[in-house]
Design an enzyme around this catalytic site. Sequence first.
Site, PDB file in Angstrom:
ATOM      1  N   HIS A  59       3.660  -2.659   3.198  1.00 43.47           N
ATOM      2  CA  HIS A  59       3.756  -1.278   2.713  1.00 43.47           C
ATOM      3  C   HIS A  59       5.109  -1.074   2.046  1.00 43.47           C
ATOM      4  O   HIS A  59       6.134  -1.525   2.555  1.00 43.47           O
ATOM      5  CB  HIS A  59       3.597  -0.274   3.862  1.00 43.47           C
ATOM      6  CG  HIS A  59       2.261  -0.340   4.531  1.00 43.47           C
ATOM      7  ND1 HIS A  59       1.966  -1.274   5.516  1.00 43.47           N
ATOM      8  CD2 HIS A  59       1.136   0.400   4.361  1.00 43.47           C
ATOM      9  CE1 HIS A  59       0.712  -1.102   5.927  1.00 43.47           C
ATOM     10  NE2 HIS A  59       0.188  -0.090   5.248  1.00 43.47           N
TER      11      HIS A  59
ATOM     12  N   ASP B  28       0.815  -1.212   0.000  1.00 43.28           N
ATOM     13  CA  ASP B  28       0.000   0.000   0.000  1.00 43.28           C
ATOM     14  C   ASP B  28       0.854   1.270   0.000  1.00 43.28           C
ATOM     15  O   ASP B  28       2.002   1.282   0.471  1.00 43.28           O
ATOM     16  CB  ASP B  28      -0.911   0.033   1.229  1.00 43.28           C
ATOM     17  CG  ASP B  28      -2.095  -0.908   1.092  1.00 43.28           C
ATOM     18  OD1 ASP B  28      -2.141  -1.664   0.105  1.00 43.28           O
ATOM     19  OD2 ASP B  28      -2.960  -0.884   1.986  1.00 43.28           O
TER      20      ASP B  28
END
Length: 766
Positions: free
Chosen positions: A275, A123
């Site tokens: 991430h 993300d």
Amino acid sequence: MGPRNRRTTGTATGPARPSRSSGSSPSSRSLRMSGPAPRSAARRRRLPLRLLLPTLLLAALMAMLMLRGYVHSEILADHRIRPEATTDEVPQKILDGGPVIDTRDGHETGLRVPDHRLVLTFDDGPDPTWTPKVLDVLERHHAHAVFFVTGTMTSRYPALVRRMVAEGHEVGLHTFNHPDLSYQSRSRIDWELSQNQLAITGAAGVRTSLFRPPYSSFADAMDDRSWPVTRYIGSRGYITVVNDTDSEDWQKPGAGEIVRRATPKGGKGAIVLMHDSGGDRHQTVEALDRFIPELQARGYRFDNLTEALGAPSALTPVTGPDLWQGKAWIFLVQASDDITGTLAICLAVVGGLVIARFALMLLLSGAHSRRVRRKDFRWGPPVTEPVSVLVPAYNEAKCIEATVRSLAASKHPVEIVVVDDGSADGTADIVEALNLPGVRVVRQRNAGKPAALNRGIAHASYDLIVMMDGDTVFEPSTVRELVQPFGDPGVGAVAGNAKVGNRDSLIGAWQHIEYVMGFNLDRRMYDVLRCMPTIPGAVGAFRRSALEEAGGMSHDTLAEDTDITMALHRAGWRVVYAENARAWTEAPESVQQLWSQRYRWSYGTMQAIWKHRGALLDRGPSGRFGRVGLPLVSLFMVVAPLLAPLIDVFLLYGVVFGPTRRTVLAWLGVLAIQAVCAAYAFRLDKERMTHLISLPLQQILYRQLMYVVLLQSWITALTGGRLRWQKLRRTGVVEAPGGPVRRERAAVVSGDGGGVDRAPDRSAVT
């Protein structure tokens, strides 16, 4: 020194000139000017140069900065995670279902990844530092993943998104600005999706059907706030992807702990959340390099989402207008980044120049003041011989009486030669009616200020010649103070101290600050450096021999005073500053008049610099101006003021996009430096400090006007535009403080009242 042979007064012969214009010369062809054109033609020229081009340029610059700030600052982002709501409206099959939620075509389905299949998802990227490292690890271990990218990061780093797609990974939407969509309107949701999609299309030429909402977690965390958003997004053709295994790498618990949290139990398939942006992700990269081979050894495959589900690819190639629209977006964002980076460098340069200039002015002006104010300081033997004072006048009916009377009250012996340059308001008649001793009038057809001055030089009786404007008044001691430096035989010209007489208005007060700073700091600095750039037309003195050697007053530029000063330097003469030779002039009182005056000054200065560009190659003592003066004048009068608006542009940028506090403090720091310099200049000139109250407002308003004027001058110069003389409307209210000059406004002949004036200094306020 005895008087020279007197010349008779008469009317100039030869062809009449229709205006106060100057001709061009081979030395200044690229910066030329001409006489007035018909009003309609002048208006057509004025609009593009004065309004259109500067406005378009500034608007384009601001648009680029706003785009850059918008993409970089996440100004519309909402990083707050809202409290959880109830789950009454969420179907149980969604809460109990898998992390892939498909609500397209009215269906409501939750899907899970098959056993021994892992879908790594990343993300908040792409990040220029960590995303390439993640991609390298995936490529090394032949693994695929899904990258949920934001529109802001995609717009800034499109090459990374192209690499993701080229290496077989899938990309999904993660909104443009990363807001909590549960509390946004449908129009905002649509905008976030479309802008995110536009960035992906421009970067990689594809459209994606995958979406992950910011701040999402597991399917069983869906609530009555997020579920309607998920359904709406499904109706727009997107599949919502959450996760069922969270590595919690954002907590940076260590690579081993990240591996443990990301590993599913019992060989089950999973969508793993990681991430690749948002901070230091070295633990994520280290964990990934261990996690993939370990689970591959246990029979797991690392696929992108559609591979794991056995579904068609989520990426669709885009062609036609949509593709070009996306590419245009990426191009504009990249251009805004490049332009902003360049401007930031320019800002650093101009900031350094401004500080260096202020430091140099303070240092050298202090040295100059201490030198000339010593009790034993002398230029040479006292100068007591008579002086010829030339007053070129064109429609100066409202001012000429005060001017001539102030000269007649001089404490130094003078002859006064008023050259009436074809006035139509009875200027010459007013002077003759005064019937003052030592005053002569020379009439000529309108030929321009340089021609009037040359005519006056021809009629002057003495070897020391003082020049002033017809709208200026001298103090009784001005001429005496102005000619004392000629006690030094090397001095060819002297610049006096012009002061604003009508300083009670706001515009007048701003110009008063500018004049005082320009004289007391700039001129002192240039005097010490021996490269004075301008003898102001309002108050200056010359040796006749120096004028003759320099070729007299020239028509080549609109800045005849700057032109002759540079010519004197190149002829080997020294030009100095006399601080006590004060002259009082009437500054423009309207924005329109101020604009016209400063436009002419700026353009004329550029012409003079261009004309004397050969000074850079001059050798010997006369080459000092080319080695020192011309570079400084070009840098501080033309280049630096042109870049100075960046200070204000970045002030606005920082206030809007941040960091606001540091930006405001930096701007206040620059203002404080200017205030210190202004206060020091006022102290040197024994001026009241109360006028400095308007300094902050001057920096906000007045300085912006000067920027646009200088920009217009640049455009005129670069495009080879033409510029004619602009007359300024005078009121005749200025008189020398403490002098015997009387206001005779009711008795003067009404007329244009415009003055042919020159600047005390054309240094822009920086």
